[in-house]
Design a protein around this motif. Structure first.
Motif, PDB file in Angstrom:
ATOM      1  N   VAL A  13    -101.965  26.160  69.146  1.00  0.00           N
ATOM      2  CA  VAL A  13    -102.937  25.500  68.281  1.00  0.00           C
ATOM      3  C   VAL A  13    -102.962  24.014  68.616  1.00  0.00           C
ATOM      4  O   VAL A  13    -101.935  23.337  68.543  1.00  0.00           O
ATOM      5  CB  VAL A  13    -102.572  25.687  66.788  1.00  0.00           C
ATOM      6  CG1 VAL A  13    -103.519  24.894  65.903  1.00  0.00           C
ATOM      7  CG2 VAL A  13    -102.599  27.166  66.413  1.00  0.00           C
ATOM      8  N   GLY A  14    -104.130  23.512  68.980  1.00  0.00           N
ATOM      9  CA  GLY A  14    -104.313  22.080  69.212  1.00  0.00           C
ATOM     10  C   GLY A  14    -105.077  21.477  68.050  1.00  0.00           C
ATOM     11  O   GLY A  14    -106.121  22.009  67.642  1.00  0.00           O
ATOM     12  N   ILE A  15    -104.572  20.365  67.512  1.00  0.00           N
ATOM     13  CA  ILE A  15    -105.209  19.698  66.370  1.00  0.00           C
ATOM     14  C   ILE A  15    -105.453  18.238  66.728  1.00  0.00           C
ATOM     15  O   ILE A  15    -104.502  17.485  66.951  1.00  0.00           O
ATOM     16  CB  ILE A  15    -104.343  19.795  65.101  1.00  0.00           C
ATOM     17  CG1 ILE A  15    -104.039  21.258  64.753  1.00  0.00           C
ATOM     18  CG2 ILE A  15    -105.037  19.107  63.919  1.00  0.00           C
ATOM     19  CD1 ILE A  15    -103.093  21.434  63.572  1.00  0.00           C
ATOM     20  N   ILE A  16    -106.716  17.821  66.776  1.00  0.00           N
ATOM     21  CA  ILE A  16    -107.081  16.448  67.095  1.00  0.00           C
ATOM     22  C   ILE A  16    -107.130  15.628  65.806  1.00  0.00           C
ATOM     23  O   ILE A  16    -107.666  16.086  64.795  1.00  0.00           O
ATOM     24  CB  ILE A  16    -108.448  16.389  67.827  1.00  0.00           C
ATOM     25  CG1 ILE A  16    -108.812  14.961  68.199  1.00  0.00           C
ATOM     26  CG2 ILE A  16    -109.551  17.011  66.999  1.00  0.00           C
ATOM     27  CD1 ILE A  16    -108.064  14.392  69.348  1.00  0.00           C
ATOM     28  N   VAL A  17    -106.562  14.442  65.827  1.00  0.00           N
ATOM     29  CA  VAL A  17    -106.606  13.537  64.675  1.00  0.00           C
ATOM     30  C   VAL A  17    -107.729  12.538  64.934  1.00  0.00           C
ATOM     31  O   VAL A  17    -107.600  11.647  65.782  1.00  0.00           O
ATOM     32  CB  VAL A  17    -105.268  12.813  64.472  1.00  0.00           C
ATOM     33  CG1 VAL A  17    -105.328  11.934  63.213  1.00  0.00           C
ATOM     34  CG2 VAL A  17    -104.125  13.821  64.351  1.00  0.00           C
ATOM     35  N   SER A  18    -108.828  12.680  64.223  1.00  0.00           N
ATOM     36  CA  SER A  18    -109.977  11.809  64.451  1.00  0.00           C
ATOM     37  C   SER A  18    -110.941  11.874  63.276  1.00  0.00           C
ATOM     38  O   SER A  18    -111.187  12.950  62.732  1.00  0.00           O
ATOM     39  CB  SER A  18    -110.711  12.210  65.740  1.00  0.00           C
ATOM     40  OG  SER A  18    -111.825  11.384  65.963  1.00  0.00           O
ATOM     41  N   ARG A  19    -111.497  10.718  62.934  1.00  0.00           N
ATOM     42  CA  ARG A  19    -112.523  10.664  61.891  1.00  0.00           C
ATOM     43  C   ARG A  19    -113.920  10.849  62.470  1.00  0.00           C
ATOM     44  O   ARG A  19    -114.889  11.020  61.738  1.00  0.00           O
ATOM     45  CB  ARG A  19    -112.474   9.310  61.168  1.00  0.00           C
ATOM     46  CG  ARG A  19    -111.284   9.129  60.231  1.00  0.00           C
ATOM     47  CD  ARG A  19    -111.334   7.747  59.602  1.00  0.00           C
ATOM     48  NE  ARG A  19    -110.280   7.572  58.614  1.00  0.00           N
ATOM     49  CZ  ARG A  19    -110.381   7.881  57.326  1.00  0.00           C
ATOM     50  NH1 ARG A  19    -111.511   8.395  56.874  1.00  0.00           N
ATOM     51  NH2 ARG A  19    -109.383   7.682  56.499  1.00  0.00           N
ATOM     52  N   VAL A  20    -114.048  10.750  63.778  1.00  0.00           N
ATOM     53  CA  VAL A  20    -115.373  10.771  64.400  1.00  0.00           C
ATOM     54  C   VAL A  20    -115.434  11.845  65.480  1.00  0.00           C
ATOM     55  O   VAL A  20    -114.405  12.226  66.053  1.00  0.00           O
ATOM     56  CB  VAL A  20    -115.701   9.399  65.019  1.00  0.00           C
ATOM     57  CG1 VAL A  20    -115.750   8.325  63.949  1.00  0.00           C
ATOM     58  CG2 VAL A  20    -114.692   9.024  66.101  1.00  0.00           C
ATOM     59  N   PRO A  21    -116.612  12.347  65.789  1.00  0.00           N
ATOM     60  CA  PRO A  21    -116.744  13.341  66.852  1.00  0.00           C
ATOM     61  C   PRO A  21    -116.321  12.778  68.201  1.00  0.00           C
ATOM     62  O   PRO A  21    -116.631  11.637  68.539  1.00  0.00           O
ATOM     63  CB  PRO A  21    -118.247  13.659  66.839  1.00  0.00           C
ATOM     64  CG  PRO A  21    -118.714  13.292  65.474  1.00  0.00           C
ATOM     65  CD  PRO A  21    -117.899  12.100  65.094  1.00  0.00           C
TER      66      PRO A  21
END
Length: 359
Positions: A318-326
């Protein structure tokens, strides 16, 4: 706060997919009522972003001067599409989907540091994690093998985290040392770029002197790689900074340039990155080519994409990106900021505690 109800066509259901979208300032929360339709939407192709023509353009692309600059480039439809393809790991049904995938498997946690466990700050030496986050990481490590995989020097990231019993992989995984509990405390050590240390130190001294002419620039040594931070540099000076760094590297063909958020990194030109580091750690922990493991990697930067891609290619993890924007990413899920990362870790621990009581 603005709440919008949208309907996305779903021919298979003969109707539509109801989405409740809440926009609070720059935050977007998306809930999807149909898991089958969600999976269908997640398979849709990414919005074309265009190729970055120059290194400077690449710097600007990954390092917006203001948060709003980035969000304004995307309309509501693009943001919705991105969140559909990379749903929040905390959203309704998504967390359950992750833990369901771990049934009968050992979760192994891999965590980036800057922007994941700590906020991004102007002074990289003050990127401190909160006491609450430290407790969340400590509790996570009680139930799951946990590694910090950072571009920082291994000793420096340890001084920030200060949690014993974790695996610390510094310099993008080029500096790994830990004691493997599965192998009766056997010491594991891996430094594939040791021969580059004299060269890296030489370049560090050159860059230290050179960057004195650019207000706000900061050169950081991370032992097996270097970081030139330009977070506090006027954007009009970015081109000068980039050209000076590139001019130095022309004399060192065995080193390469990469970039992240407001940072240019100099690394040995070897086939090694965070994805390779995660593979090495899984093998060291006895999970090479194993169906009994679920690697979970959480990170926020371009360098973390190597790990996301490795998990995607592996078809297990499972990969989880930490980002508020696309942004373009090989991660499957998303979280908005370190506070959500902490919430996710706490929820994972609570799930494990409950499952231990019921099984």
């Amino acid at each position: 706060m603005v709440k919008q109800n949208l309907l996305i066509s779903d021919g298979k259901l003969g109707g539509g997919l109801a989405i409740s979208l809440e926009i609070l300032g720059e935050d977007t929360c998306l809930e999807i009522s149909s898991s089958s339709s969600r999976r269908k939407l997640m398979k849709s192709e990414s919005q074309p972003g265009g190729k970055v023509a120059t290194f400077l353009a690449s710097m600007r692309d990954s390092s917006p001067t203001r948060f709003r600059d980035t969000t304004d480039r995307f309309g509501t439809d693009e943001r919705i599409s991105w969140v559909v393809r990379h749903p929040s790991a905390l959203a309704l049904g998504m967390f359950d989907q992750i833990v369901h995938a771990s049934r009968g498997k050992q979760i192994v946690m891999f965590l980036d540091y800057d922007g994941t466990l700590s906020p991004i700050v102007e002074d990289p030496d003050r990127a401190f994690m909160s006491d609450e986050m430290r407790e969340a990481v400590k509790d996570t490590a009680k139930y799951f093998p946990t590694a910090i995989v950072s571009g920082r020097c291994r000793d420096k990231v340890y001084s920030f985290v200060r949690v014993a019993g974790l695996i610390y992989a510094g310099s993008h995984g080029m500096d790994i040392k830990f004691r493997n509990k599965k192998s009766r405390g056997e010491a594991v050590s891996f430094q594939p770029a040791s021969e580059y240390l004299p060269m890296i130190d030489e370049v560090y001294q050159i860059l230290l002197e050179m960057m004195e002419s650019i207000p706000g620039a900061k050169v950081e040594t991370n032992k097996y790689c270097l970081a030139v931070h330009f977070r506090c540099v006027d954007e009009n000076k970015w081109s000068v900074l980039a050209e000076q760094v590139r001019s130095v590297l022309k004399g060192y063909p065995k080193l390469k340039l990469t970039h992240g958020r407001k940072v240019i990194e100099i690394r040995p030109a070897i086939e090694w990155d965070k994805g390779k580091a995660v593979e090495f750690l899984l093998k060291s922990l006895g999970y090479a080519n194993s169906d009994d493991v679920l690697p979970v990697y959480i990170g926020d930067d371009q360098t973390d994409e190597d790990a996301f891609k490795m998990l995607r290619d592996r078809g297990q993890g499972v990969g989880i990106i930490v980002s508020r924007v696309p942004k373009e990413t090989d991660a499957s899920y998303s979280l908005q900021d370190p506070s959500e990362v902490m919430h996710f870790l706490r929820r994972l621990v609570e799930w494990k505690q409950y499952s231990n009581l019921t099984y």
